[in-house]
Design an enzyme around this catalytic site. Structure first.
Site, PDB file in Angstrom:
ATOM      1  N   ASP A 507    -102.322  45.223  24.893  1.00 26.86           N
ATOM      2  CA  ASP A 507    -101.804  46.299  24.038  1.00 26.86           C
ATOM      3  C   ASP A 507    -100.402  46.728  24.493  1.00 26.86           C
ATOM      4  O   ASP A 507     -99.957  46.406  25.625  1.00 26.86           O
ATOM      5  CB  ASP A 507    -102.777  47.487  24.102  1.00 26.86           C
ATOM      6  N   ASP A 577    -104.094  49.634  13.325  1.00 27.02           N
ATOM      7  CA  ASP A 577    -105.185  50.535  13.709  1.00 27.02           C
ATOM      8  C   ASP A 577    -105.871  51.102  12.478  1.00 27.02           C
ATOM      9  O   ASP A 577    -106.926  51.732  12.588  1.00 27.02           O
ATOM     10  CB  ASP A 577    -104.651  51.683  14.577  1.00 27.02           C
TER      11      ASP A 577
HETATM   12  C1  DGJ Z   1    -103.998  50.980  20.283  1.00 31.39           C
HETATM   13  C2  DGJ Z   1    -104.785  49.809  19.722  1.00 31.39           C
HETATM   14  O1  DGJ Z   1    -104.216  49.390  18.526  1.00 31.39           O
HETATM   15  C3  DGJ Z   1    -106.242  50.281  19.537  1.00 31.39           C
HETATM   16  O2  DGJ Z   1    -107.001  49.261  18.930  1.00 31.39           O
HETATM   17  C4  DGJ Z   1    -106.824  50.672  20.867  1.00 31.39           C
HETATM   18  O3  DGJ Z   1    -106.902  49.519  21.711  1.00 31.39           O
HETATM   19  C5  DGJ Z   1    -105.952  51.748  21.511  1.00 31.39           C
HETATM   20  N1  DGJ Z   1    -104.556  51.396  21.561  1.00 31.39           N
HETATM   21  C6  DGJ Z   1    -106.431  52.039  22.921  1.00 31.39           C
HETATM   22  O4  DGJ Z   1    -105.608  52.920  23.580  1.00 31.39           O
END
Ligand code: DGJ
Length: 767
Positions: A507, A577
């Protein structure tokens, strides 16, 4: 977005290496290519031979190069000014077609010099250039004029290198071309060498310029977005002036994605018409300039962003640009997407040409957030296994003092309260349930509230004595620093060596601010834009070499780091997301213009969704996600027995169609763009023996039936059996019929109401 002609400009956003260059003449192409590959930045794949459907020829008499690959021809010539000039880019021509020698295009007046009218492949700023340059440098004595001329070339198989040199200075640029035999996609890169005895500053450098046939009826398509709203498709007529797609954020960004497609204004069909398209393989700040000049020439120039750029190139050093890929399709924008999808799957991905199918995964981020612990994760793992999930992933929250997003990033030890026995018991449990295990990491970041930051406050991007702007309570580690790069590699290597981990979700949740690098001299600080990304790639490459079975997902707070650069090192990407299954239809549609559904993760999450508070049936949510690489992100603790039964059935159905979905040819039958009430996609397997169609209805209106679905891409004479995944095809539909029938007569589905969905398969039967 900015524009130089008064229209709004979309600013939407490479790897360079410095290495001692032998101050000798031009080497053989093979030696040149080997040299590049040895650097490690460009993977050894470069040297592998392609099946021999691509050819590169040079006509000594006319000084014309001709590249033919798949359905595309690309022709360039050396004119009498020794400029390398584009002569043709488009549909494949007859082998017998010949091209006359190139001549510089005269400028219309003293106000428009010929250098601006001639469509050059790579042009430096100098000699009166006013259009977008591929290269701009400043020498220590203040000279900023650079005029490049052809020196020599080398052809080997499907690769061509043309060497240019400044008219007086020992500055060389190698233009590198590689043709993909299967798709006709060309890969371009430029390599700048400083063979003078003084350093110079590179203020702008591109991988090259793509010149389209002269014309005024072009339309540009590009992708724009933001967090939870990525992958919006935009289109605009190309007019005199310049549109810049870019990122100034230090990474790819979602605000613009480094992809473009250009077709004719009057061509509105998905599957017919000329389309020129391209994508930049760079995960740092980037720019693609689309410019229509004063003589109606459209040129597309792309590379690292020139904003705040300044790369000091010492004597003997060189700078290699990222790859800029481009192709041509005569099968409309749908054909262009299909070529890109094939290219990504079979030439870009780490395991290309045989990338593995994506497993069905479970991730509890939306269900439990940071509240991960051994007992709860084990309970979820049992439930996930019961519906056929193949990979169980623990997301954010497992490490350091991580209770929320305020602490812990940088401290990559297992949290002793949440996992008092370490990760092993959970991993063993996951394996005993028949799944493999994945883990979330955000290696490039640090919370000020972390042991790492307390030990190394100097490790972050910053300007001395200036504020350190936080986002999500975190700062960006300066990966350009060798010690930081080594720390990140070492902790990841340790994690993977000590635990049986099959998958990392990598991430990256903020953009750069204050991009200073105080540890190096002021003249070298701006190298951070290049060295950071180079080191990111090298960590990924080294990890993959040491842990060859580990798969990696590129995630950046959703879809903010999706590009052909990161895709060379990662197996899949997280598009957004926003997991609202209805919103996803539009986002997935946009995504697939540039990227393959075979890398597009799509989770089934809870309803109502946190995004829009919209209620959607579990079937609808599954069918929306089944158009990509299926994952489950719902809170299984809240599911009823019937939800588990539905999910089990649909996961099994997905496994039946996943090879077609992830590897097949995608047809957008009804686009969800522009407020459409429907969305229909069809994917046809490579052998054309199978197809899967997904249909979605937003809302029924005025008794209108769902539009008839006319399939595409089937073998007209083959006989196919239809099967509904959920019984929603019309009762009049024959069980078997020819490919011609399904394509010409079409299929009716019984969809009425709001937020309804259906899916059906076609499979050839012996007749
Ligand atoms: C952003 C990601 O896009 C989410 O899926 C998740 O992993 C969060 N970060 C966790 O902090």
């Amino acid at each position: 977005m900015r524009t130089s002609s008064g229209t709004t400009i979309n600013r939407l956003s490479f790897s360079f290496l410095s290495r001692k260059e032998p101050a000798c003449g031009f080497r053989t192409l093979h030696a040149a290519l080997r040299g590049i590959a040895l650097l490690g930045f460009i993977a050894p794949r470069l040297l592998q031979a392609q099946p021999d459907k691509a050819s590169i020829r040079f006509d000594q008499q006319t000084q014309v190069f001709r590249i033919d690959a798949a359905d595309m021809s690309y022709v360039l010539g050396i004119n009498e000014k020794k400029q390398v000039q584009t002569l043709y880019w488009g549909e494949r021509l007859s082998n017998a077609d010949s091209f006359a020698a190139a001549h510089p295009t005269p400028g219309p007046s003293s106000l428009d010099l010929s250098i601006n009218a001639t469509g050059q492949e790579f042009v430096a700023w100098g000699g009166g250039l006013n259009v977008e340059p591929d290269l701009k440098v400043t020498f220590p004595d203040g000279n900023r004029d650079l005029v490049l001329q052809y020196v020599s070339h080398a052809i080997e198989g499907n690769q061509l290198i043309i060497q240019l040199k400044d008219i007086s200075q020992e500055i060389y640029v190698d233009l590198q071309y590689q043709a993909d035999a299967t798709t006709g996609i060309l890969r371009r890169s430029a390599r700048l060498q400083n063979r003078t005895s003084s350093p110079l500053t590179v203020e702008q450098i591109a991988s090259g310029t793509w010149n389209l046939p002269r014309g005024t009826d072009y339309r540009l398509r590009y992708l724009a977005g933001r967090w939870a709203g990525e992958w919006n498709l935009h289109e605009q007529t190309i007019q005199p002036g310049k549109t810049i797609l870019e990122s100034r954020r230090g990474s790819t960004g979602a605000q613009n994605n480094p992809w473009f497609a250009i077709d004719r204004n009057n061509s509105n069909d998905q599957d017919t018409g000329d389309v020129w398209f391209g994508a930049l393989g760079w995960s740092g700040s980037w720019q693609i300039s689309v410019e229509q000049d004063q003589i109606q020439q459209v040129r597309v120039t792309g590379g690292p962003n020139s904003f705040d750029f300044g790369y000091r190139l010492a004597p003997g050093q060189h700078l290699q640009t990222p790859y800029f890929y481009a192709g041509y399709s005569h099968d409309g924008i749908g054909g262009a997407s299909r070529l890109l999808h094939r290219f990504e799957l079979f030439s870009i991905l780490p395991h290309a040409p045989n990338p593995k199918l994506r497993p069905v995964l479970y991730n509890s981020w939306e269900a439990t957030g940071f509240k991960v612990d051994e007992a709860e994760q084990e309970a979820l793992a049992e439930k996930a296994a019961s519906i056929g999930v193949e990979r169980f992933v623990v997301d954010d929250g497992w490490f350091g003092q991580r209770a929320d997003d305020k602490a812990g990033l940088g401290d990559w030890y297992v949290n002793p309260v949440k996992f008092p026995r370490g990760l092993k018991p959970l991993i063993d449990k996951v394996h005993s349930l028949g799944m493999d295990f994945g883990l979330w990491v955000e290696p490039e970041m640090v919370n000020p509230n972390s042991d790492l930051y307390r030990r190394h406050p100097d490790w972050i991007l910053n300007f001395t004595g200036r504020p350190r702007t936080e986002a999500r309570n975190q700062l960006v580690l300066n990966l350009a620093r060798a010690d930081v790069r080594d720390y990140v590699f070492r902790f990841l290597d340790k994690l993977l060596s000590e635990n049986n981990i099959a998958f990392l979700k990598w991430d990256y949740n903020r953009n750069w601010s204050e991009p200073g690098w105080p540890a190096v001299t002021p003249e070298d600080q701006k190298k951070v834009y290049i060295t950071y990304v180079h080191n990111l790639y090298s960590i990924l490459e080294e990890l993959r070499a040491k842990h060859p079975t580990v798969e990696i997902e590129s995630c950046s707070g959703g879809g903010s780091r999706v590009d052909l650069g990161i895709m060379r090192y990662t197996d899949e990407v997280w598009p957004s997301d926003n997991t609202d299954a209805f919103d996803r239809l539009l986002m997935q549609d946009g995504f697939t213009y540039a990227y393959s559904p075979g890398v597009m993760m799509a989770w089934v999450t809870d309803s109502p969704t946190w995004v829009n508070q919209r209620t959607l049936s579990l079937e609808y949510r599954f069918l929306s996600s089944m158009q990509g690489s299926l994952g489950i992100g719902a809170n299984l603790n809240n599911w009823k027995p019937e939800d588990f039964a539905t999910a089990k059935k649909m996961v099994a159905q997905y496994k039946q169609v996943r090879e077609t979905v992830q590897r097949g040819s995608l047809y957008r039958l009804i686009s969800p763009q522009n407020g459409s009430e429907q969305s229909v996609t069809e994917t046809v397997s490579e052998d054309q023996d199978r197809a899967i169609t997904f249909a979605f209805l937003h809302s029924s209106r005025m008794l209108y039936p769902f539009p008839r679905i006319y399939l595409r891409g089937l073998k007209p004479d083959a006989v196919y059996r239809i099967a509904a995944l959920d019984g929603k095809i019309s009762a009049e539909t024959p069980l078997v019929a020819s490919g011609a029938f399904w394509m010409q007569h079409g299929v009716d589905v019984d969809l009425r109401g709001d937020f309804q969905a259906a899916a059906f398969t076609l499979e050839t039967v012996a007749h």
